[in-house]
Design an enzyme around this catalytic site. Structure first.
Site, mmCIF file in Angstrom:
data_model
loop_
_atom_site.group_PDB
_atom_site.id
_atom_site.type_symbol
_atom_site.label_atom_id
_atom_site.label_comp_id
_atom_site.label_asym_id
_atom_site.label_seq_id
_atom_site.Cartn_x
_atom_site.Cartn_y
_atom_site.Cartn_z
ATOM 1 N N ASN A 381 0.839 -1.203 0.000
ATOM 2 C CA ASN A 381 0.000 0.000 0.000
ATOM 3 C C ASN A 381 0.872 1.251 0.000
ATOM 4 O OD1 ASN A 381 -2.737 1.367 0.569
ATOM 5 N ND2 ASN A 381 -1.441 2.172 2.216
ATOM 6 N N GLU A 382 0.678 2.110 -0.976
ATOM 7 C CA GLU A 382 1.369 3.399 -1.061
ATOM 8 C C GLU A 382 2.857 3.264 -0.741
ATOM 9 O OE1 GLU A 382 -0.732 6.352 1.228
ATOM 10 O OE2 GLU A 382 -2.389 6.344 -0.204
ATOM 11 N N ASN A 436 -5.301 4.776 -4.437
ATOM 12 C CA ASN A 436 -5.889 5.489 -3.305
ATOM 13 C C ASN A 436 -5.991 6.956 -3.721
ATOM 14 O OD1 ASN A 436 -5.476 3.079 -1.982
ATOM 15 N ND2 ASN A 436 -3.849 3.837 -0.650
ATOM 16 N N TYR A 442 -7.450 15.720 0.811
ATOM 17 C CA TYR A 442 -6.081 16.217 1.024
ATOM 18 C C TYR A 442 -5.658 17.217 -0.037
ATOM 19 C CZ TYR A 442 -5.527 12.517 4.464
ATOM 20 O OH TYR A 442 -5.676 11.705 5.550
ATOM 21 N N TRP A 516 -12.758 4.562 2.270
ATOM 22 C CA TRP A 516 -11.845 4.647 3.409
ATOM 23 C C TRP A 516 -12.514 5.520 4.449
ATOM 24 C CZ3 TRP A 516 -7.909 1.698 4.587
ATOM 25 C CH2 TRP A 516 -7.172 2.031 5.715
ATOM 26 N N LYS A 537 -12.454 9.089 9.305
ATOM 27 C CA LYS A 537 -13.042 8.946 7.973
ATOM 28 C C LYS A 537 -14.091 7.848 7.919
ATOM 29 C CE LYS A 537 -9.093 10.869 5.552
ATOM 30 N NZ LYS A 537 -8.049 10.690 6.579
HETATM 31 C C1 GCB Z 1 -4.061 6.413 2.889
HETATM 32 C C2 GCB Z 1 -3.551 5.228 3.630
HETATM 33 C C3 GCB Z 1 -4.383 4.932 4.860
HETATM 34 C C4 GCB Z 1 -4.693 6.218 5.583
HETATM 35 C C5 GCB Z 1 -5.492 7.118 4.664
HETATM 36 C C6 GCB Z 1 -5.834 8.460 5.318
HETATM 37 O O1 GCB Z 1 -3.851 6.572 1.738
HETATM 38 O O2 GCB Z 1 -3.428 4.089 2.831
HETATM 39 O O3 GCB Z 1 -3.667 4.047 5.673
HETATM 40 O O4 GCB Z 1 -5.365 6.002 6.783
HETATM 41 O O5 GCB Z 1 -4.758 7.386 3.524
HETATM 42 O O6 GCB Z 1 -6.854 8.550 5.975
HETATM 43 O O7 GCB Z 1 -5.057 9.398 5.188
#
Ligand code: GCB
Length: 753
Positions: A381-382, A436, A442, A516, A537
């Protein structure tokens, strides 16, 4: 026969690095498993959360098999994050990685009579090379999935291979039914031992059975007219392998499985049993309010039920291996699973770190092979958050090859950071990819999501594209008539998801989409929207008590049961005569009443789920009711002079300036301003190491790094190794435009000590 004995109670625990005790330490705290020591401080209940070494101890009597004594194993379904297990003072096992099961044969360490002392040293201290290294969730420490003793006869189904069950079942649909390929692994069998396989259908009736010699136990059974597994019909078959000798059953294991076929096509998306079935779901972390990750089987089940009730058909189990209880619930309820390892955020090029990933992936696959719900193995992931390099694809290729070797039946996938380019070499590694995206939170605008997806899809029609994460914060206290990005209001979160739900519904070729997150979760390093230690979130709160408005938009899209939900029930006091009533429904028409008077009758356009109408409120209380053909909802709103001050996040304005697309809001001249490097003062040309050593410079660089990357700077941890000797200026490519200018201006004001 085997016996599994849960060791739940009578544990002694110390939240100190007390060392290995020689006898049961009566003065340690008494605890029951499941247990974590971060249930409070890991969710914002304290300034910092304890990350260190702790000890557990208890005694047990050695279980014995009637004839030969047999073998005794200790099984830890998970231990956060590093663990060492001791029996009677001798080390029986060590394990690195806080989310997978491991076992040790402790037969030789046990005394046949009297008490044995079992001690587990668990640590969630940062450790080089053990994943996760840095990530946006709390790394809870503890024995949060219990501990078991397993007693087996000398001859038994294997317990030594990466925590697996010793039985592998691979069903495949064929003309007229399904073939179940069966493999079991038997230890210490004599030539006259056999394995009897029996397959029972969802009603519990035996559908097929057959026997193989124990030393070459692979078999195939044909099950006529097998029922398929799918989210709507989660038919489960139970396969039992019985180790037999003459007229005795010596050992036995049972697993559940399901018959399904699936594939992903770049244009058609996900197909299940040949039918296009876009995967529409949520991500989940495994923790709850003030319980941390020490959840009971019932709590795991309840989480899965809440997700099912939403109407989701898929879940991404982020960012690590979850409890067997949860995968079981997904099998039973019909949720397609993306399962993954915590190879996240920080790329560590050291061979030991890579080995740790290989180990965690092996455990994930071996331990979860039989779950029909799982269709995807997530490799990372990322992982490019700290920048791209040649080693990353190399390691991902090795992980992909491992997944394919252990399990050729499933697809591999990757969750990419938003900025990974269309032509990245990484796209050729897994079977399918996903991104993602946080446009609308953001950075960027929520309206950017649709065009981004379309442009990517047009440019790379060869790739199967999914949305592995998207979301934004919503806090139940904050409300207002004009929701906007970064105000943390329940209304903005709902608005964001209304848009996203539509974008996703209009693009069935997206093989997956995962909100998410389903639930708010512990993220000890965060401080967002006035809530410390959490990521807010979730569509549902961390205590599972409250479904936010955003939850209902997905319910309206995904769950066909007739529903209507009036939004803004917590936005109960409204200023002014006119207010907008918003409701979600999946029904074709709705009537809106204010104080029992019909004020609006709406008919849905095709696919419409969101309805809005401005109404006039009388002074004082007003009943707002919506009736649809099969459902109704009602709330009471109060007309007030001024809305309560608590509806607005105190520093929302300030935050909006600095987060999300704050850099876009800078004047052109501010963004391109030339950097200056005055003698004796700090600048973005100094290394992170030097900046962090001076408290004044640290305060600046830490604040802005957190705003830009969402992670605070933690010297010594995470990606520190990769960045400590670099300057912010050298990381220019990875930082938002305007970052260097803003930070440099602030740093220039501080004299070097
Ligand atoms: C992401 C991550 C995740 C974070 C999310 C966030 O991209 O993969 O682990 O919790 O963003 O809420 O910033």
């Amino acid at each position: 026969m085997r016996e599994t004995i849960p060791l739940q109670d009578n544990w002694r625990f110390t939240r100190t690095d007390a060392g290995l005790p020689a006898a049961l330490p009566e003065d340690w705290e008494r605890v029951e498993l499941p247990h974590t020591w971060n249930n409070i401080d890991g969710q914002g209940g304290a300034e910092t959360y304890y990350r260190g070494s702790c000890w557990y101890a208890r005694t047990f009597r050695m279980p014995r098999q009637p004839l030969d004594g047999g073998r005794v194993y200790v099984e830890l379904p998970a231990a956060g994050q590093q663990a060492a297990v001791y029996v009677n003072g001798q080390r029986a096992a060590t394990h690195e990685g806080g989310y997978s099961a491991f076992r040790a044969d402790i037969t030789e360490l046990c005394a046949a009579e009297g008490d044995n002392l079992l001690v587990v040293n668990c640590s969630n201290a940062y450790k080089d090379g053990v994943y996760p290294q840095t990530a946006d969730f709390t790394f809870y420490g503890g024995l949060y999935r219990g501990v078991n003793l397993i007693s087996v006869p000398e001859a038994h189904f294997d317990l030594d291979y990466y925590g697996g069950s010793g039985l592998k079942v691979t069903p495949r649909p064929v003309e007229g039914g399904a073939v179940f390929a069966l493999e079991s692994f038997v230890n210490n069998a004599e030539p006259d031992y056999t394995v009897l396989y029996s397959v029972r259908d969802p009603e519990g009736r035996e559908a097929a059975a057959g026997t193989r010699p124990a030393d070459s136990a692979a078999a195939e059974l044909f099950v006529p007219d097998a029922l398929l597994w799918s989210p709507d019909t989660p038919n489960l078959y139970t396969v039992t392998a019985t180790l037999q000798r003459r007229n005795e059953a010596v050992d036995e294991v049972s697993v559940r499985t399901g018959v399904r076929s699936f594939s992903v096509d770049p244009g058609k998306g996900f197909l299940l049993n040949g039918v296009p079935t876009p995967l529409r779901g949520v991500s989940r972390h495994q923790d709850r309010l003030y319980k941390g990750n020490a959840l009971t089987a019932e709590e795991h089940r309840e989480d899965a039920e809440i997700i099912k009730e939403l109407g989701a058909n898929a879940v991404r189990l982020a960012h690590y291996q979850h409890s067997q209880d949860f995968y079981d619930a997904c099998d039973e309820l019909g949720l397609v699973v993306w399962a993954e390892i915590p190879f996240i955020s920080v790329f560590d090029p050291e061979p030991a770190a890579h080995q740790n990933c290989l180990q965690q992936l092996t455990e994930l696959i071996v331990q979860n092979y039989n779950h029909p719900s799982i269709c995807f193995w997530g490799l990372a992931n990322e992982i490019t958050i700290g920048g791209m390099n040649d080693k990353i694809p190399e390691n991902l290729r090795a992980l992909n090859a491992l997944a394919k070797r252990l399990d050729p039946t499933r697809l591999t996938t990757l969750a990419h950071l938003s900025n990974v380019p269309r032509d990245s070499v990484m796209h050729a590694i897994p079977d399918v990819i996903a991104y993602n995206h946080y446009m609308g939170w953001y950075g960027g605008r929520v309206e950017d999501n649709g065009p981004w997806l379309d442009e990517f899809h047009a440019a790379r029609p060869d790739l199967c594209l999914g949305l592995s994460e998207y979301g934004c914060e919503g806090i139940l206290t904050y409300h207002g008539p004009e929701p906007r990005c970064k105000d943390y209001s329940e209304e903005y979160q709902a608005l964001y998801h209304e848009h996203m739900a539509k974008v996703i519904a209009e693009r069935p070729w997206l093989w997956c989409s995962f909100v998410w997150n389903m639930f708010d979760f512990g993220a000890a390093n965060r401080d967002e929207g006035g809530v410390r230690g959490r990521n807010n979130k979730g569509l549902v709160t961390l205590d599972r008590r409250t479904k936010k408005d955003a939850y209902y938009i997905y319910k309206a899209y995904w769950n066909p049961e007739p529903m209507v939900h009036i939004c803004g029930k917590r936005y109960a006091q409204r200023a002014g005569e006119r207010t907008v009533i918003k409701f979600y429904t999946n029904e074709p028409e709705a009537r809106l009443y204010v104080n029992n008077d019909l004020v609006w009758w709406s008919k849905a356009e095709s696919g419409q789920r969101v309805f809005e109408h401005a109404v006039t409120l009388c002074p004082g209380r007003n009943w707002i009711t919506v009736r649809t053909p099969h459902a109704s909802d009602s709330t009471t709103l109060e007309r007030v002079e001024a809305e309560p001050a608590v509806y607005a996040l105190p520093d929302a304005g300030e935050r909006a300036k600095f987060t999300g697309n704050w850099f876009e809001k800078l004047e052109e001249s501010e963004r391109t301003e030339e950097l200056t490097f005055p003698e004796g003062r700090w600048s973005v040309r100094d290394t992170f190491e030097a900046l962090c050593a001076d408290p004044a410079a640290f305060a600046v660089i830490n604040k802005y790094m957190k705003l830009a990357t969402n992670f605070p700077l933690t010297p010594g941890e995470g990606n520190w190794k990769q960045i400590h000797d670099k300057s912010p200026e050298q990381l220019r490519d990875r930082l938002p435009e305007g970052f260097l200018q803003v930070v440099n201006r602030k740093l220039n004001k501080i004299e070097k000590p």
